[in-house]
Design a protein around this motif. Structure first.
Motif, PDB file in Angstrom:
ATOM      1  N   ILE A 148       9.102 -29.313  27.589  1.00 24.00           N
ATOM      2  CA  ILE A 148       9.211 -29.393  29.043  1.00 24.00           C
ATOM      3  C   ILE A 148       7.957 -30.067  29.599  1.00 24.00           C
ATOM      4  CG2 ILE A 148       9.418 -28.054  31.185  1.00 24.00           C
ATOM      5  CD1 ILE A 148      11.899 -27.765  29.418  1.00 24.00           C
ATOM      6  N   LEU A 149       8.139 -30.959  30.574  1.00 20.16           N
ATOM      7  CA  LEU A 149       7.006 -31.631  31.200  1.00 20.16           C
ATOM      8  C   LEU A 149       6.348 -30.687  32.204  1.00 20.16           C
ATOM      9  CD1 LEU A 149       5.418 -34.298  31.388  1.00 20.16           C
ATOM     10  CD2 LEU A 149       6.899 -34.900  33.319  1.00 20.16           C
ATOM     11  N   CYS A 150       5.082 -30.349  31.951  1.00 18.25           N
ATOM     12  CA  CYS A 150       4.320 -29.438  32.796  1.00 18.25           C
ATOM     13  C   CYS A 150       3.172 -30.213  33.439  1.00 18.25           C
ATOM     14  CB  CYS A 150       3.759 -28.289  31.956  1.00 18.25           C
ATOM     15  SG  CYS A 150       5.043 -27.375  31.066  1.00 18.25           S
ATOM     16  N   ALA A 151       2.878 -29.878  34.700  1.00 23.02           N
ATOM     17  CA  ALA A 151       1.865 -30.601  35.467  1.00 23.02           C
ATOM     18  C   ALA A 151       0.739 -29.649  35.860  1.00 23.02           C
ATOM     19  CB  ALA A 151       2.496 -31.194  36.719  1.00 23.02           C
ATOM     20  N   LEU A 152      -0.497 -30.087  35.631  1.00 21.45           N
ATOM     21  CA  LEU A 152      -1.672 -29.292  35.997  1.00 21.45           C
ATOM     22  C   LEU A 152      -2.137 -29.728  37.382  1.00 21.45           C
ATOM     23  CD1 LEU A 152      -3.808 -27.184  35.150  1.00 21.45           C
ATOM     24  CD2 LEU A 152      -5.146 -29.083  34.213  1.00 21.45           C
ATOM     25  N   ARG A 166       1.591 -32.475  30.485  1.00 20.92           N
ATOM     26  CA  ARG A 166       1.667 -32.087  29.081  1.00 20.92           C
ATOM     27  C   ARG A 166       3.114 -31.728  28.750  1.00 20.92           C
ATOM     28  NH1 ARG A 166      -2.282 -27.280  27.623  1.00 20.92           N
ATOM     29  NH2 ARG A 166      -3.792 -28.793  28.388  1.00 20.92           N
ATOM     30  N   TRP A 167       3.589 -32.217  27.600  1.00 20.98           N
ATOM     31  CA  TRP A 167       4.902 -31.810  27.091  1.00 20.98           C
ATOM     32  C   TRP A 167       4.680 -30.534  26.293  1.00 20.98           C
ATOM     33  CZ3 TRP A 167       9.239 -33.911  28.820  1.00 20.98           C
ATOM     34  CH2 TRP A 167       9.200 -35.203  29.361  1.00 20.98           C
ATOM     35  N   VAL A 168       5.321 -29.447  26.697  1.00 21.18           N
ATOM     36  CA  VAL A 168       5.089 -28.136  26.094  1.00 21.18           C
ATOM     37  C   VAL A 168       6.405 -27.586  25.546  1.00 21.18           C
ATOM     38  CG1 VAL A 168       4.291 -25.773  26.559  1.00 21.18           C
ATOM     39  CG2 VAL A 168       3.219 -27.707  27.744  1.00 21.18           C
ATOM     40  N   PRO A 169       6.403 -27.149  24.255  1.00 23.58           N
ATOM     41  CA  PRO A 169       7.610 -26.512  23.708  1.00 23.58           C
ATOM     42  C   PRO A 169       7.986 -25.292  24.560  1.00 23.58           C
ATOM     43  CG  PRO A 169       6.026 -26.960  21.961  1.00 23.58           C
ATOM     44  CD  PRO A 169       5.323 -27.218  23.268  1.00 23.58           C
ATOM     45  N   SER A 183      10.415 -17.901  33.134  1.00 23.16           N
ATOM     46  CA  SER A 183      11.160 -16.780  32.531  1.00 23.16           C
ATOM     47  C   SER A 183      12.599 -17.169  32.209  1.00 23.16           C
ATOM     48  CB  SER A 183      11.177 -15.573  33.478  1.00 23.16           C
ATOM     49  OG  SER A 183       9.876 -15.071  33.622  1.00 23.16           O
ATOM     50  N   VAL A 184      13.253 -17.897  33.117  1.00 20.73           N
ATOM     51  CA  VAL A 184      14.628 -18.348  32.881  1.00 20.73           C
ATOM     52  C   VAL A 184      14.676 -19.272  31.662  1.00 20.73           C
ATOM     53  CG1 VAL A 184      16.513 -19.768  33.801  1.00 20.73           C
ATOM     54  CG2 VAL A 184      15.409 -18.082  35.268  1.00 20.73           C
ATOM     55  N   LEU A 185      13.720 -20.185  31.555  1.00 27.14           N
ATOM     56  CA  LEU A 185      13.705 -21.148  30.446  1.00 27.14           C
ATOM     57  C   LEU A 185      13.470 -20.471  29.103  1.00 27.14           C
ATOM     58  CD1 LEU A 185      11.675 -23.999  32.139  1.00 27.14           C
ATOM     59  CD2 LEU A 185      14.115 -24.036  31.575  1.00 27.14           C
ATOM     60  N   ILE A 186      12.625 -19.472  29.085  1.00 32.15           N
ATOM     61  CA  ILE A 186      12.284 -18.783  27.832  1.00 32.15           C
ATOM     62  C   ILE A 186      13.461 -17.930  27.334  1.00 32.15           C
ATOM     63  CG2 ILE A 186      10.810 -16.968  26.869  1.00 32.15           C
ATOM     64  CD1 ILE A 186       8.531 -18.254  28.517  1.00 32.15           C
ATOM     65  N   ARG A 187      14.223 -17.380  28.259  1.00 26.15           N
ATOM     66  CA  ARG A 187      15.374 -16.540  27.889  1.00 26.15           C
ATOM     67  C   ARG A 187      16.420 -17.297  27.134  1.00 26.15           C
ATOM     68  NH1 ARG A 187      17.087 -14.599  32.925  1.00 26.15           N
ATOM     69  NH2 ARG A 187      15.101 -14.071  33.822  1.00 26.15           N
TER      70      ARG A 187
END
Length: 129
Positions: A19-23, A104-107, A125-129
């Motif tokens: 998933i593309l995450c932005a700091l 950052r691309w994060v698993p 939380s939704v994505l991890i489930r």
């Protein structure tokens, strides 16, 4: 009464299930916290339209916006944020950090290792489930 700000956020997944995450930059509100990229809806825009525009402005990419993952209301000290997280796919361009400190691309299984802006946590939380 606090003002409510409507914000659309892109949950962009690549072919490696990352998933593309932005700091957030040190000069932004909520500095140095991670978020899903996106931005405020403008007058007359729906969430998907706003997301396509914001991602083009912030990341220099074209996306297709898909299904809503989460529609959250989070109360901060001064405002209430209505964060609408939407699945999105990059159709052209590569993300460039124009406003954020970094991307950052994060698993998916490692998303919880980042320090997230509070409004983004329910989507994590939704994505991890």
């Amino acid at each position: 009464m606090k003002k409510t700000i409507k914000v659309a956020a892109a949950v962009i997944q690549n072919e490696n299930n990352e998933i593309l995450c932005a700091l957030r930059s040190p000069t932004m509100s909520l500095p140095n916290l991670w978020e899903f990229p996106g931005g405020k809806l403008e007058e007359g825009e729906n969430a998907r339209e706003a997301l396509v525009r914001e991602i083009e402005e912030e990341l220099d990419c074209k996306i297709v916006a898909g299904d809503v993952i989460a529609d959250i209301h989070h109360e901060y000290e001064k405002v209430i944020v209505n964060l609408i997280s939407i699945k999105a796919k990059i159709v052209s361009g590569k993300p460039v950090a124009k406003e954020h400190a970094e991307f950052r691309w994060v698993p998916i299984r490692e998303l919880e290792s980042l320090e997230w802006a509070p409004a983004d946590l329910p989507t994590v939380s939704v994505l991890i489930r």
